[in-house]
Design a protein around this motif. Structure first.
Motif, short mmCIF file in Angstrom:
data_model
loop_
_atom_site.label_atom_id
_atom_site.label_comp_id
_atom_site.label_asym_id
_atom_site.label_seq_id
_atom_site.Cartn_x
_atom_site.Cartn_y
_atom_site.Cartn_z
N ALA A 94 28.60 45.00 33.80
CA ALA A 94 27.91 44.31 32.67
C ALA A 94 28.97 43.28 32.26
O ALA A 94 29.93 43.45 31.36
N GLU A 95 28.29 41.85 31.97
CA GLU A 95 29.10 40.94 31.28
C GLU A 95 28.26 39.83 31.04
O GLU A 95 27.51 39.11 31.76
N ALA A 96 28.37 39.50 29.63
CA ALA A 96 27.40 38.30 29.15
C ALA A 96 28.06 36.96 29.38
O ALA A 96 27.33 35.89 29.28
N TYR A 97 29.32 36.73 29.28
CA TYR A 97 30.11 35.59 29.28
C TYR A 97 31.04 35.64 30.57
O TYR A 97 32.45 35.60 30.35
N PRO A 98 30.73 35.34 31.75
CA PRO A 98 31.53 35.29 33.19
C PRO A 98 32.69 34.75 32.92
O PRO A 98 32.56 33.20 32.46
N VAL A 99 33.93 34.85 33.28
CA VAL A 99 35.16 34.20 33.53
C VAL A 99 35.00 33.20 34.41
O VAL A 99 34.19 33.56 35.71
N ILE A 104 39.98 32.83 37.35
CA ILE A 104 40.42 33.68 37.92
C ILE A 104 41.44 33.58 39.16
O ILE A 104 42.35 34.44 39.17
N LYS A 105 41.50 32.43 39.19
CA LYS A 105 42.60 31.94 40.40
C LYS A 105 44.13 31.95 39.93
O LYS A 105 44.93 31.97 40.43
N GLN A 106 44.03 31.78 38.56
CA GLN A 106 45.41 32.05 37.76
C GLN A 106 45.87 33.65 37.50
O GLN A 106 46.99 33.56 36.99
N LEU A 107 45.10 34.48 37.91
CA LEU A 107 45.50 35.76 37.45
C LEU A 107 46.39 36.33 38.68
O LEU A 107 45.92 35.92 39.84
N ASN A 108 47.29 37.18 38.47
CA ASN A 108 48.24 37.64 39.50
C ASN A 108 48.08 38.77 39.93
O ASN A 108 49.12 39.46 40.41
N TYR A 109 46.97 39.61 39.79
CA TYR A 109 46.53 40.93 39.96
C TYR A 109 47.07 41.35 41.54
O TYR A 109 47.56 42.65 41.53
N SER A 110 46.56 40.83 42.72
CA SER A 110 46.97 41.09 43.90
C SER A 110 48.51 41.31 44.03
O SER A 110 48.90 42.36 44.44
N LYS A 111 49.12 40.30 43.33
CA LYS A 111 50.70 40.28 43.69
C LYS A 111 51.39 41.53 42.74
O LYS A 111 51.90 42.21 43.34
N GLU A 112 50.71 41.37 41.52
CA GLU A 112 51.45 42.69 40.67
C GLU A 112 51.12 44.07 41.38
O GLU A 112 51.67 45.14 40.93
N LEU A 113 49.98 44.27 41.80
CA LEU A 113 49.37 45.58 42.39
C LEU A 113 50.15 45.73 43.75
O LEU A 113 49.70 46.58 44.66
N LYS A 114 50.65 44.85 44.06
CA LYS A 114 51.03 44.94 45.57
C LYS A 114 50.08 45.20 46.58
O LYS A 114 50.19 45.80 47.59
N ALA A 115 49.22 44.27 46.43
CA ALA A 115 47.85 44.49 47.31
C ALA A 115 47.44 43.04 47.75
O ALA A 115 46.21 42.63 47.74
N GLU A 116 48.49 42.40 48.25
CA GLU A 116 48.37 40.78 48.53
C GLU A 116 47.26 40.75 49.91
O GLU A 116 46.51 39.97 49.87
N ASN A 117 47.28 41.77 50.50
CA ASN A 117 46.32 41.83 51.67
C ASN A 117 44.85 41.98 51.20
O ASN A 117 44.11 41.85 52.06
N GLU A 118 44.75 42.50 49.92
CA GLU A 118 43.51 42.78 49.46
C GLU A 118 42.85 41.73 48.56
O GLU A 118 41.84 41.78 47.98
N VAL A 119 43.50 40.45 48.75
CA VAL A 119 43.10 39.12 47.76
C VAL A 119 41.66 38.74 48.10
O VAL A 119 41.00 38.55 47.28
#
Ligand SMILES: C[S@@+](CC[C@H](N)C(=O)[O-])C[C@H]1O[C@@H](n2cnc3c(N)ncnc32)[C@H](O)[C@@H]1O
Length: 232
Positions: A94-99, A104-119
């Motif tokens: 649920a979200e009223a104000y989508p990012v 989103i493109k500036q977030l580093n989650y795939s890299k930091e989670l070592k999940a680059e294959n899941e980007v």
């Protein structure tokens, strides 16, 4: 409201709201907080208590509602866990104000989670349309709901609620008995709600509407957090 991308203490990024002095995640570590509060004390606890292992049995699907889809970090980590544990998750954000996609493109989650294959899966969480269910991986489906939390009126729908609203300091109206009554009603029996907050007033509001509440050790930088169970 102005939003800035910043880096938290564990190296993972988050969004900072300068006007409110508030962030989407803990400044002590966005990924660490997500794992500790929502995965360890939410998803893992629920699966252990329901003895969900491999989903050999039909209908062993876990329905999760997230209060504040935001950057999609909690959704992404849950997707990775669902694949790892081979459990079927239906996720509702649920979200009223989508990012915005630019943010989103500036977030580093795939890299930091070592999940680059899941980007591609992380991107897909943001690309799919709202108000419809999408099978993102074999074990993880997502429905994004563009609505206000006060509009959540469904009954007996979810096994787990990730309650990840901004803090009561900036949005006190989201931490009231009225909202927790809606959360209690929306959960199935034996469902659990987890949140990073450990405020006494929040715990009392949860107890007033019928939750059994536990105080648990918090993520880095926070002494405690809360888990509320809708017991039979
Ligand atoms: C702490 S952030 C959520 C962080 C998110 N779980 C993540 O992993 O990025 C709180 C979210 O609630 C949303 N929000 C704030 N007030 C809301 C409301 N009244 N109804 C629905 N969404 C709201 C914000 O836009 C924000 O995305």
């Amino acid at each position: 409201m102005q939003r800035e991308i910043v880096i938290t203490a564990d190296g993972s990024s988050t969004i900072h709201l300068p006007e409110w002095g508030e962030q989407y995640h803990s400044k002590h570590g966005a990924i660490q907080e997500a794992y500790h509060v929502f995965i360890k004390h939410g998803l893992h606890h629920y699966c252990d208590s329901e003895q969900i292992e491999e989903p050999h049995i039909l209908n062993s699907k876990t329905d999760i509602l997230e209060i504040g889809f935001g950057t999609g970090l909690n959704a992404f980590i849950t997707l990775l866990e669902a694949e790892k544990l081979k459990i079927d998750v239906d996720y509702f954000g649920a979200e009223a104000y989508p990012v915005l996609m630019d943010e989103i493109k500036q977030l580093n989650y795939s890299k930091e989670l070592k999940a680059e294959n899941e980007v591609s899966h992380f991107n897909k969480l943001h690309e799919v349309s709202w108000e419809a269910s999408h099978k993102v991986t074999s074990h993880f489906s997502l429905t994004k709901q563009n609505r206000f939390f006060s509009e959540i009126k469904e009954k007996d729908c979810y096994n787990i609620i990730y309650f990840d609203a901004f803090g009561a300091r900036v949005q006190p109206e989201l931490w009231t008995e009225k909202i927790f009554q809606n959360m209690f009603d929306a959960l199935k029996t034996n469902g659990v709600l987890v949140t990073y907050s450990a405020k006494g007033s929040v715990r009392r509001a949860m107890e007033t509407v019928g939750f059994k509440v536990e105080r648990l050790p918090g993520p880095p930088g926070k002494r405690e957090m809360l888990r509320a169970c809708k017991e039979a």
